[in-house]
Write an enzyme that holds these catalytic residues in place. Structure first.
Site, PDB file in Angstrom:
ATOM      1  N   ASN A   9       0.808  -1.222   0.000  1.00  0.00           N
ATOM      2  CA  ASN A   9       0.000   0.000   0.000  1.00  0.00           C
ATOM      3  C   ASN A   9       0.835   1.263   0.000  1.00  0.00           C
ATOM      4  O   ASN A   9       0.299   2.364  -0.121  1.00  0.00           O
ATOM      5  CB  ASN A   9      -0.974   0.008   1.187  1.00  0.00           C
ATOM      6  CG  ASN A   9      -2.110  -0.971   0.955  1.00  0.00           C
ATOM      7  OD1 ASN A   9      -2.245  -1.530  -0.130  1.00  0.00           O
ATOM      8  ND2 ASN A   9      -2.927  -1.184   1.987  1.00  0.00           N
TER       9      ASN A   9
ATOM     10  N   ASP B  17     -15.950  -3.742  -4.792  1.00  0.00           N
ATOM     11  CA  ASP B  17     -15.057  -4.764  -4.300  1.00  0.00           C
ATOM     12  C   ASP B  17     -15.855  -5.687  -3.411  1.00  0.00           C
ATOM     13  O   ASP B  17     -16.863  -5.304  -2.853  1.00  0.00           O
ATOM     14  CB  ASP B  17     -13.939  -4.086  -3.501  1.00  0.00           C
ATOM     15  CG  ASP B  17     -12.833  -5.054  -3.160  1.00  0.00           C
ATOM     16  OD1 ASP B  17     -12.761  -6.107  -3.803  1.00  0.00           O
ATOM     17  OD2 ASP B  17     -12.073  -4.753  -2.243  1.00  0.00           O
TER      18      ASP B  17
HETATM   19  C1  UD1 Z   1      -6.647   1.545   1.486  1.00  0.00           C
HETATM   20  C2  UD1 Z   1      -5.848   0.271   1.328  1.00  0.00           C
HETATM   21  C3  UD1 Z   1      -6.629  -0.922   1.868  1.00  0.00           C
HETATM   22  C4  UD1 Z   1      -7.073  -0.677   3.292  1.00  0.00           C
HETATM   23  C5  UD1 Z   1      -7.801   0.648   3.399  1.00  0.00           C
HETATM   24  C6  UD1 Z   1      -8.160   1.013   4.836  1.00  0.00           C
HETATM   25  C7  UD1 Z   1      -4.547   0.684  -0.659  1.00  0.00           C
HETATM   26  C8  UD1 Z   1      -4.269   0.336  -2.086  1.00  0.00           C
HETATM   27  N1  UD1 Z   1      -5.586   0.060  -0.092  1.00  0.00           N
HETATM   28  O1  UD1 Z   1      -7.820   1.417   0.671  1.00  0.00           O
HETATM   29  O2  UD1 Z   1      -5.759  -2.070   1.806  1.00  0.00           O
HETATM   30  O3  UD1 Z   1      -7.941  -1.715   3.689  1.00  0.00           O
HETATM   31  O4  UD1 Z   1      -6.986   1.713   2.869  1.00  0.00           O
HETATM   32  O5  UD1 Z   1      -7.024   0.998   5.626  1.00  0.00           O
HETATM   33  O6  UD1 Z   1      -3.835   1.461  -0.048  1.00  0.00           O
HETATM   34  N2  UD1 Z   1     -14.738   5.913   1.454  1.00  0.00           N
HETATM   35  C9  UD1 Z   1     -15.826   6.648   1.088  1.00  0.00           C
HETATM   36  N3  UD1 Z   1     -15.635   7.722   0.263  1.00  0.00           N
HETATM   37  C10 UD1 Z   1     -14.411   8.087  -0.218  1.00  0.00           C
HETATM   38  C11 UD1 Z   1     -13.299   7.314   0.160  1.00  0.00           C
HETATM   39  C12 UD1 Z   1     -13.489   6.221   1.018  1.00  0.00           C
HETATM   40  O7  UD1 Z   1     -16.942   6.373   1.500  1.00  0.00           O
HETATM   41  O8  UD1 Z   1     -14.311   9.084  -0.963  1.00  0.00           O
HETATM   42  C13 UD1 Z   1     -14.937   4.734   2.349  1.00  0.00           C
HETATM   43  C14 UD1 Z   1     -14.639   3.418   1.624  1.00  0.00           C
HETATM   44  O9  UD1 Z   1     -15.727   2.980   0.870  1.00  0.00           O
HETATM   45  C15 UD1 Z   1     -14.285   2.505   2.771  1.00  0.00           C
HETATM   46  C16 UD1 Z   1     -13.633   3.442   3.776  1.00  0.00           C
HETATM   47  O10 UD1 Z   1     -14.010   4.761   3.399  1.00  0.00           O
HETATM   48  O11 UD1 Z   1     -15.444   1.967   3.362  1.00  0.00           O
HETATM   49  C17 UD1 Z   1     -12.125   3.332   3.797  1.00  0.00           C
HETATM   50  O12 UD1 Z   1     -11.622   3.669   2.540  1.00  0.00           O
HETATM   51  P1  UD1 Z   1     -10.151   4.210   2.311  1.00  0.00           P
HETATM   52  O13 UD1 Z   1      -9.513   4.531   3.613  1.00  0.00           O
HETATM   53  O14 UD1 Z   1     -10.218   5.288   1.273  1.00  0.00           O
HETATM   54  O15 UD1 Z   1      -9.422   2.922   1.744  1.00  0.00           O
HETATM   55  P2  UD1 Z   1      -8.697   2.726   0.342  1.00  0.00           P
HETATM   56  O16 UD1 Z   1      -7.780   3.864   0.063  1.00  0.00           O
HETATM   57  O17 UD1 Z   1      -9.676   2.307  -0.685  1.00  0.00           O
END
Ligand code: UD1
Length: 430
Positions: free
Chosen positions: A30, A125
């Site tokens: 990550n 996902d």
């Molecule tokens: C990253 C990691 C993943 C890890 C996650 C949380 C990478 C490639 N992946 O995923 O392995 O499990 O962090 O630690 O680094 N959300 C929203 N709106 C947004 C953005 C996020 O609702 O605009 C929600 C997502 O749907 C999810 C939660 O926030 O339920 C966490 O998402 P986020 O922290 O953004 O994770 P990722 O960056 O996708």
């Protein structure tokens, strides 16, 4: 080497062998994928080390080549150079982009460098929706116009200026994208309620080494003053704390004794605390951990953004707790569908009751080998772990997910004494 065998392979796991020995781990998935995306921002050639031999890395390289960057990937030596001396194209190729969710990390740097981007959206996902409204809202507050279509987003920033931004939730992806846009924006951006995972700190520190001005790294408030250009440097990816946590669980679960090298114990404070509460014996070295089995006790844990317990270690921890004497509780707060692997585990004999985003794990439950279909990278790892303590043979399917996040997974487990192999699915279906 990155396993070149087919994604329709399966893992065949025969349980019972305690893991013993030393395993040296990789740079963090990550982090590495985001450091590669940050290559877009570099006015010259960025040299990256400790790049993990995982399947997502060559795909990210393809995304970057698709916008005209020179990418030299040497996975045998864990190195990658990215030459962005020529301004990249703003439209990454859809084919490569849609193959990995991390390609959304190109959005922020493209907007920072070229002031525009058109990028296909990452699909949903199995662990839950992957929304990007926080990324989009932040870019709009910085002056960008954003058009969201069904399957892609297009951003045009005639001017990209600093802004005061507060995230609804400390999203990893939104924090990274907004930081990577802000480092080349005009003026100062304040990003509040930012995520502060070690991999984000790694990205921010690399950007600072390239000439970016970022204050508050590691805190929930980042202050970013835009600069005109970011210079080429060499950078080593930080260690993979999730991989380290997974091997720690493997050692504890099998009654083993494993030294894990290339780890930053400080990145694993809460997982180590919970493992110790569960009776696991852990000795911390400067960049290593020695993990020995103890009698397993139940523990309660709650997944939260860093420094909370990582959602990416939740399935592995649940497998461990199926072997603890008593009832453990887990609350999943980050992804809504992250318990989907539990049905697979239940078929192996686990006693886990789900109520919304809470789980009750009753142990010890003797596990029996079965077919386990892992629908995401951590679920596939958890299935392998369950197989290591199950009686009989477990067949883990859909292992291409595991290839996305665990370098040399099967060879490393074999070197620790596990009875595991990777074979074509046709061998077990025959
Ligand atoms: C990253 C990691 C993943 C890890 C996650 C949380 C990478 C490639 N992946 O995923 O392995 O499990 O962090 O630690 O680094 N959300 C929203 N709106 C947004 C953005 C996020 O609702 O605009 C929600 C997502 O749907 C999810 C939660 O926030 O339920 C966490 O998402 P986020 O922290 O953004 O994770 P990722 O960056 O996708």
């Amino acid at each position: 080497m990155l396993d070149p065998t087919s994604s329709t392979d399966v893992f065949v796991v025969r349980g019972g062998a305690p893991l013993r020995g030393t395993v040296r781990l990789s740079g963090a998935k990550n982090s590495a994928l985001k450091l590669m995306a940050a290559g877009i921002l570099c006015d010259g050639t960025l040299e990256l080390g400790a790049i993990p031999r995982i399947a997502d890395v060559p795909v990210m390289a393809e995304v970057l080549r698709g916008i005209g960057l020179g990418v030299d990937l040497d996975l045998a030596n864990e190195r990658c150079t990215i030459d962005a001396s020529v301004e990249p194209d703003w439209r990454p190729p859809r084919d490569a982009v849609t193959r990995i969710r991390a390609s959304i990390s190109c959005l922020g740097p493209l907007v920072g460098r070229t002031r525009r981007a058109r990028i296909a959206l990452p699909g949903g996902d199995k662990i839950g929706a992957r929304r990007i409204e926080m990324h989009v809202r932040g870019l709009m507050a910085m002056g960008a116009e954003v058009e969201e279509r069904a399957d892609e987003v297009e951003v045009v920033a005639r001017e990209l200026h600093g802004a005061i931004l507060t995230l609804d939730f400390p999203s990893v992806g939104a924090t990274e994208n907004l930081v990577m846009a802000a480092v080349l924006a005009d003026g100062t951006t304040v990003l509040d309620n930012a995520a502060r995972e070690p991999e984000i700190q790694d990205l921010c520190r690399m950007l600072v080494a390239m000439g970016a001005r970022i204050d508050g790294i590691g805190s929930p408030t980042l202050e970013i003053e835009g600069v005109d250009r970011l210079a080429p440097i060499s950078w080593e990816t930080c260690p993979d704390r999730i991989e380290a946590g997974t091997y720690a669980v493997a050692a504890a679960l099998t009654g083993g004794d494993v030294v894990i090298e290339r780890v930053r114990p400080a990145d694993l404070t809460l997982p180590l605390l919970k493992l110790r509460s569960a009776g696991v014996v852990i000795e911390e070295g400067g960049d290593s951990l020695r993990v020995k089995a103890g009698d397993l006790d139940p523990v309660d844990f709650v997944t939260l953004p860093y420094p909370g317990f990582p959602t990416d270690l939740q399935p592995q921890m649940m497998v461990l707790l199926t072997q603890a004497e008593g009832t453990s509780r887990c609350t999943e707060n980050v992804f809504e569908s992250r318990f989907s692997f539990v049905d697979e585990l239940a078929r192996m004999g686990a006693d886990i009751q789900i109520d919304g985003h809470h789980a009750l794990i009753r142990g010890p439950a003797p596990l029996v080998g079965a077919t386990f279909t892992g629908l995401d990278v951590r679920a596939g790892a958890a299935g392998t772990l369950a197989g290591l303590v199950a009686r009989g043979t477990t067949v883990v399917r859909d292992v291409h997910h595991v290839d996305r996040g665990y370098a040399d997974w099967i060879p490393r487990l074999q070197a620790l004494g596990a009875d595991v192999e990777r074979v074509p699915a046709s061998d077990v279906d025959a």
